[in-house]
Design an enzyme around this catalytic site. Sequence first.
Site, mmCIF file in Angstrom:
data_model
loop_
_atom_site.group_PDB
_atom_site.id
_atom_site.type_symbol
_atom_site.label_atom_id
_atom_site.label_comp_id
_atom_site.label_asym_id
_atom_site.label_seq_id
_atom_site.Cartn_x
_atom_site.Cartn_y
_atom_site.Cartn_z
ATOM 1 N N GLY A 1 3.967 -0.775 -3.846
ATOM 2 C CA GLY A 1 3.884 -1.946 -4.730
ATOM 3 C C GLY A 1 2.690 -1.828 -5.670
ATOM 4 O O GLY A 1 2.743 -2.236 -6.836
ATOM 5 N N ASN A 2 1.605 -1.233 -5.149
ATOM 6 C CA ASN A 2 0.391 -1.110 -5.956
ATOM 7 C C ASN A 2 0.552 -0.136 -7.110
ATOM 8 O O ASN A 2 -0.229 -0.144 -8.056
ATOM 9 C CB ASN A 2 -0.773 -0.642 -5.084
ATOM 10 C CG ASN A 2 -0.972 -1.578 -3.909
ATOM 11 O OD1 ASN A 2 -0.781 -2.779 -4.051
ATOM 12 N ND2 ASN A 2 -1.331 -1.031 -2.771
ATOM 13 N N LYS B 1 2.794 -11.048 8.679
ATOM 14 C CA LYS B 1 2.709 -10.522 7.312
ATOM 15 C C LYS B 1 2.316 -11.644 6.344
ATOM 16 O O LYS B 1 3.088 -12.582 6.129
ATOM 17 C CB LYS B 1 4.088 -9.949 6.953
ATOM 18 C CG LYS B 1 4.225 -9.452 5.552
ATOM 19 C CD LYS B 1 3.653 -8.065 5.380
ATOM 20 C CE LYS B 1 3.753 -7.636 3.923
ATOM 21 N NZ LYS B 1 2.841 -6.536 3.626
ATOM 22 N N LYS C 1 8.607 -1.942 3.817
ATOM 23 C CA LYS C 1 9.417 -1.132 2.896
ATOM 24 C C LYS C 1 9.498 0.339 3.325
ATOM 25 O O LYS C 1 10.508 0.995 3.081
ATOM 26 C CB LYS C 1 8.914 -1.247 1.453
ATOM 27 C CG LYS C 1 7.604 -0.526 1.172
ATOM 28 C CD LYS C 1 7.720 0.414 -0.009
ATOM 29 C CE LYS C 1 6.557 1.333 -0.193
ATOM 30 N NZ LYS C 1 5.308 1.198 0.508
ATOM 31 N N LYS D 1 3.711 3.779 7.528
ATOM 32 C CA LYS D 1 4.115 4.976 6.764
ATOM 33 C C LYS D 1 4.303 6.156 7.732
ATOM 34 O O LYS D 1 5.282 6.892 7.647
ATOM 35 C CB LYS D 1 3.075 5.329 5.696
ATOM 36 C CG LYS D 1 2.962 4.272 4.599
ATOM 37 C CD LYS D 1 2.058 4.739 3.472
ATOM 38 C CE LYS D 1 1.561 3.574 2.631
ATOM 39 N NZ LYS D 1 2.615 2.728 2.080
HETATM 40 P P1 ADP Z 1 1.699 0.675 -0.491
HETATM 41 O O1 ADP Z 1 1.873 -0.406 -1.479
HETATM 42 O O2 ADP Z 1 1.740 2.027 -1.129
HETATM 43 O O3 ADP Z 1 2.587 0.556 0.721
HETATM 44 P P2 ADP Z 1 -0.540 0.086 1.327
HETATM 45 O O4 ADP Z 1 -1.718 -0.716 0.897
HETATM 46 O O5 ADP Z 1 0.422 -0.539 2.271
HETATM 47 O O6 ADP Z 1 0.172 0.562 -0.010
HETATM 48 O O7 ADP Z 1 -1.026 1.467 1.986
HETATM 49 C C1 ADP Z 1 -1.904 2.329 1.287
HETATM 50 C C2 ADP Z 1 -3.353 2.051 1.676
HETATM 51 O O8 ADP Z 1 -3.565 2.353 3.057
HETATM 52 C C3 ADP Z 1 -4.385 2.898 0.986
HETATM 53 O O9 ADP Z 1 -4.775 2.328 -0.231
HETATM 54 C C4 ADP Z 1 -5.549 2.945 1.997
HETATM 55 O O10 ADP Z 1 -6.594 2.105 1.592
HETATM 56 C C5 ADP Z 1 -4.961 2.387 3.270
HETATM 57 N N1 ADP Z 1 -5.195 3.151 4.478
HETATM 58 C C6 ADP Z 1 -5.377 2.598 5.698
HETATM 59 N N2 ADP Z 1 -5.537 3.532 6.634
HETATM 60 C C7 ADP Z 1 -5.441 4.733 6.011
HETATM 61 C C8 ADP Z 1 -5.523 6.082 6.467
HETATM 62 N N3 ADP Z 1 -5.681 6.373 7.765
HETATM 63 N N4 ADP Z 1 -5.364 7.066 5.565
HETATM 64 C C9 ADP Z 1 -5.185 6.783 4.254
HETATM 65 N N5 ADP Z 1 -5.105 5.516 3.767
HETATM 66 C C10 ADP Z 1 -5.225 4.498 4.635
HETATM 67 MG MG MG Z 2 2.482 -1.022 2.218
#
Ligand code: ADP
Ligand code: MG
Length: 313
Positions: free
Chosen positions: A9-10, A127, A214, A276
């Site tokens: 989303g970002n 959430k 997602k 993820k």
């Molecule tokens: P998206 O919208 O892509 O799903 P999220 O915010 O859900 O984004 O997930 C990406 C974020 O996860 C990154 O910006 C990072 O700050 C965070 N993050 C948390 N733990 C980790 C990790 N172990 N390794 C890398 N990123 C991480």
């Molecule tokens: Mg996310």
Amino acid sequence: MKIVVALGGNAILQRGEEGSAEEQFAHVRSAVARLADLVARGETLLITHGNGPQVGDILLKNECAADMLPRMPLDVCGAESQGMLGYMLQQSMENALSARGIARPVISIITQTQVDPLDPAFSSPSKPIGPYFTREEADAHGAEHGWSMHETGSGGARFRRVVPSPEPLDIIERRSIGALFREGFIVIAAGGGGIPVYRTAEGALRGIEAVVDKDLAAAKLATAIGADILLILTDVPGAYLNFRTPEQRLVADVSVRAVRRWLSEGRFAEGSMAPKMRACMRFVEGGGTTAIITSLDLVEQALEGGVGTRIIP
Ligand code: ADP
Ligand code: MG
């Protein structure tokens, strides 16, 4: 290769931005340019996307107009966000492909994700969604709509609605999506994890107030349509162990077994990296060749290998 791409989303609306249509279109176009390059290389793509910031804005509009228009339930807001982002992605992809001289049909599909109303997530909503409220507003919403409210951060308006995040059981439109994907259509589907629905005792589908992750929905869909690769694109180069500590290190090529162990040890943050990694693990366990976590700007190199996080059997 048949690739399912999950766009964060970002990647489309960044924190602190106004969120105008122009801004969102600009992000969508630059993301789509990278993906169109993959199509130009001969890959078949299915694109799924996050919708957190967009649904947040739709819910805020709901609140602002509450004394003039009925509030729309979360499933309808999810459908709205899929329509809006599907349109932006679809038009941008059509333009990007035609600029490259490629004639490939592009289509977005309103997608429902089936969940179990008895999923334990429904007894502990986790959430956060939509705008921030003051304590008085939060109490009023709790009483009037039965919303679960969660206190976050500091300041006057520091309460947010929280909703359950149940497991995706099935993608209702998977047969239509799979047929188009196999035909080589560029499909946009399961935006925001899909609209959460359940089956009534009579077997009818109904929307339910929840949000499906997602990345987990993307894995479910990727397995269902027999994709080779699940490609999760976010705003970091990959998954790190000991994230944001002096011992931080990037996870490169890694087996499903190691990922399962790290997840059971809680090595990744829930709500961001853990889902993820879980999605990648499930996809590869379900017969997928490789799952990759990386950032949009590294996508081509990540497919070659050598950058990003690659989960392999
Ligand atoms: P998206 O919208 O892509 O799903 P999220 O915010 O859900 O984004 O997930 C990406 C974020 O996860 C990154 O910006 C990072 O700050 C965070 N993050 C948390 N733990 C980790 C990790 N172990 N390794 C890398 N990123 C991480
Ligand atoms: Mg996310």
